[in-house]
Enzyme design. Structure first.
Site, PDB file in Angstrom:
ATOM      1  N   GLU A 117       0.863  -1.184   0.000  1.00  0.00           N
ATOM      2  CA  GLU A 117       0.000   0.000   0.000  1.00  0.00           C
ATOM      3  C   GLU A 117       0.891   1.223   0.000  1.00  0.00           C
ATOM      4  O   GLU A 117       1.918   1.228   0.689  1.00  0.00           O
ATOM      5  CB  GLU A 117      -0.861   0.029   1.276  1.00  0.00           C
ATOM      6  CG  GLU A 117      -1.983  -0.968   1.250  1.00  0.00           C
ATOM      7  CD  GLU A 117      -2.434  -1.379   2.634  1.00  0.00           C
ATOM      8  OE1 GLU A 117      -1.966  -0.780   3.630  1.00  0.00           O
ATOM      9  OE2 GLU A 117      -3.247  -2.300   2.717  1.00  0.00           O
ATOM     10  N   TYR A 129       7.980   1.332  -7.680  1.00  0.00           N
ATOM     11  CA  TYR A 129       7.203   0.085  -7.737  1.00  0.00           C
ATOM     12  C   TYR A 129       6.825  -0.263  -9.185  1.00  0.00           C
ATOM     13  O   TYR A 129       6.892  -1.428  -9.582  1.00  0.00           O
ATOM     14  CB  TYR A 129       5.945   0.194  -6.870  1.00  0.00           C
ATOM     15  CG  TYR A 129       6.217   0.485  -5.407  1.00  0.00           C
ATOM     16  CD1 TYR A 129       7.315  -0.089  -4.764  1.00  0.00           C
ATOM     17  CD2 TYR A 129       5.395   1.325  -4.664  1.00  0.00           C
ATOM     18  CE1 TYR A 129       7.574   0.179  -3.429  1.00  0.00           C
ATOM     19  CE2 TYR A 129       5.648   1.590  -3.333  1.00  0.00           C
ATOM     20  CZ  TYR A 129       6.742   1.026  -2.716  1.00  0.00           C
ATOM     21  OH  TYR A 129       6.998   1.289  -1.398  1.00  0.00           O
TER      22      TYR A 129
HETATM   23  C1  COA Z   1      10.714   5.559  -2.219  1.00  0.00           C
HETATM   24  C2  COA Z   1      12.190   5.366  -1.829  1.00  0.00           C
HETATM   25  C3  COA Z   1      12.317   4.119  -0.970  1.00  0.00           C
HETATM   26  C4  COA Z   1      13.012   5.183  -3.133  1.00  0.00           C
HETATM   27  O1  COA Z   1      14.345   4.899  -2.753  1.00  0.00           O
HETATM   28  P1  COA Z   1      15.587   5.438  -3.602  1.00  0.00           P
HETATM   29  O2  COA Z   1      16.800   4.771  -3.089  1.00  0.00           O
HETATM   30  O3  COA Z   1      15.586   6.924  -3.616  1.00  0.00           O
HETATM   31  O4  COA Z   1      15.186   4.912  -5.057  1.00  0.00           O
HETATM   32  P2  COA Z   1      16.187   4.468  -6.216  1.00  0.00           P
HETATM   33  O5  COA Z   1      17.344   5.402  -6.289  1.00  0.00           O
HETATM   34  O6  COA Z   1      16.476   3.012  -6.064  1.00  0.00           O
HETATM   35  O7  COA Z   1      15.271   4.713  -7.488  1.00  0.00           O
HETATM   36  C5  COA Z   1      14.775   3.644  -8.274  1.00  0.00           C
HETATM   37  C6  COA Z   1      13.716   4.194  -9.207  1.00  0.00           C
HETATM   38  O8  COA Z   1      12.600   4.686  -8.465  1.00  0.00           O
HETATM   39  C7  COA Z   1      12.080   5.855  -9.105  1.00  0.00           C
HETATM   40  N1  COA Z   1      12.344   7.039  -8.264  1.00  0.00           N
HETATM   41  C8  COA Z   1      13.012   7.073  -7.096  1.00  0.00           C
HETATM   42  N2  COA Z   1      13.048   8.340  -6.601  1.00  0.00           N
HETATM   43  C9  COA Z   1      12.375   9.094  -7.491  1.00  0.00           C
HETATM   44  C10 COA Z   1      12.071  10.487  -7.550  1.00  0.00           C
HETATM   45  N3  COA Z   1      12.488  11.336  -6.590  1.00  0.00           N
HETATM   46  N4  COA Z   1      11.362  10.922  -8.596  1.00  0.00           N
HETATM   47  C11 COA Z   1      10.938  10.080  -9.590  1.00  0.00           C
HETATM   48  N5  COA Z   1      11.223   8.760  -9.599  1.00  0.00           N
HETATM   49  C12 COA Z   1      11.918   8.280  -8.569  1.00  0.00           C
HETATM   50  C13 COA Z   1      12.832   5.995 -10.401  1.00  0.00           C
HETATM   51  O9  COA Z   1      12.179   5.179 -11.376  1.00  0.00           O
HETATM   52  C14 COA Z   1      14.168   5.377 -10.029  1.00  0.00           C
HETATM   53  O10 COA Z   1      14.930   4.928 -11.131  1.00  0.00           O
HETATM   54  P3  COA Z   1      15.937   5.980 -11.853  1.00  0.00           P
HETATM   55  O11 COA Z   1      16.729   6.663 -10.795  1.00  0.00           O
HETATM   56  O12 COA Z   1      16.756   5.076 -12.736  1.00  0.00           O
HETATM   57  O13 COA Z   1      15.039   6.922 -12.603  1.00  0.00           O
HETATM   58  C15 COA Z   1      12.751   6.630  -1.105  1.00  0.00           C
HETATM   59  O14 COA Z   1      12.447   7.773  -1.865  1.00  0.00           O
HETATM   60  C16 COA Z   1      12.222   6.810   0.308  1.00  0.00           C
HETATM   61  O15 COA Z   1      12.751   6.251   1.258  1.00  0.00           O
HETATM   62  N6  COA Z   1      11.165   7.642   0.446  1.00  0.00           N
HETATM   63  C17 COA Z   1      10.600   7.944   1.770  1.00  0.00           C
HETATM   64  C18 COA Z   1       9.906   6.753   2.373  1.00  0.00           C
HETATM   65  C19 COA Z   1       8.809   6.238   1.469  1.00  0.00           C
HETATM   66  O16 COA Z   1       8.046   7.006   0.874  1.00  0.00           O
HETATM   67  N7  COA Z   1       8.707   4.910   1.379  1.00  0.00           N
HETATM   68  C20 COA Z   1       7.683   4.231   0.591  1.00  0.00           C
HETATM   69  C21 COA Z   1       6.453   4.110   1.392  1.00  0.00           C
HETATM   70  S1  COA Z   1       5.240   3.117   0.539  1.00  0.00           S
END
Ligand code: COA
Length: 160
Positions: A117, A129
């Site tokens: 979710e 995702y």
């Molecule tokens: C969501 C989260 C876990 C992503 O982790 P991350 O290490 O930044 O993500 P990654 O670097 O592995 O990114 C993988 C892909 O996700 C997408 N993505 C990640 N951050 C993004 C951003 N700021 N904007 C758009 N796409 C994004 C992109 O498709 C990215 O691939 P790319 O960099 O080749 O374009 C991180 O932003 C986070 O911890 N957010 C706060 C907590 C949260 O919201 N958790 C999810 C709750 S359901």
């Protein structure tokens, strides 16, 4: 633990991550990251629940520093991703992708589908995702609290 589960992973930006299960001593540090990454963080007791039982919290460390974690559980043929968080200063470096891959590998022998979710406004998580083959399976109205009220949850799933 599956013998195939790799405990070391490298992000597409070249960061080497070490995965391990959470221990009691990690909880204060995990709570600091949780509060820095979420508007409505989990309570400490939710991480304590991961110390025993089916709910697993995997920590990702880079050079000994906690950079993220993922919480996953399974039962009755399904699995659920309960939390995924990356430290704000380490975001967009591929760590989220590695955590998600690790979670999938943890449960793929135990479940057919992985559910989650997510807040409908959480564009970066939804982008992550979708990149990893999750698709929308439903919505829950007013599911999450916000500063001003509530927002919907998107339900997503992928095959394992
Ligand atoms: C969501 C989260 C876990 C992503 O982790 P991350 O290490 O930044 O993500 P990654 O670097 O592995 O990114 C993988 C892909 O996700 C997408 N993505 C990640 N951050 C993004 C951003 N700021 N904007 C758009 N796409 C994004 C992109 O498709 C990215 O691939 P790319 O960099 O080749 O374009 C991180 O932003 C986070 O911890 N957010 C706060 C907590 C949260 O919201 N958790 C999810 C709750 S359901």
């Amino acid at each position: 633990m599956s013998e195939e589960l790799s405990l070391v992973s490298e992000t597409y930006t070249g960061l080497v991550l070490q995965f391990r299960l959470i221990a009691v001593a990690d909880i204060p540090q995990v709570m600091v990251l949780e509060r820095s990454a979420h508007s409505h963080p989990w309570r400490q007791s939710s991480f304590e629940d991961c110390l025993n039982g089916r709910q697993k919290c995997w920590l990702a460390e880079h050079k000994g520093v906690l950079v993220g974690y993922v919480v996953v559980t399974h039962g009755g043929g399904d699995a659920e991703l309960l939390n995924i968080s990356v430290s704000p200063s380490y975001q967009r470096k591929g760590i989220g992708l590695c955590l998600l891959t690790h979670a999938v590998n943890c449960v793929k022998e135990k479940a057919d589908m992985l559910f989650l979710e997510v807040r409908i406004s959480n564009r970066k998580a939804i982008a992550l995702y979708e990149k990893e083959d999750f698709f929308e399976v439903g919505q829950r109205k007013n599911y999450y609290p916000t500063v001003n009220g509530h927002e919907d949850a998107l339900l997503m799933a992928r095959q394992l």
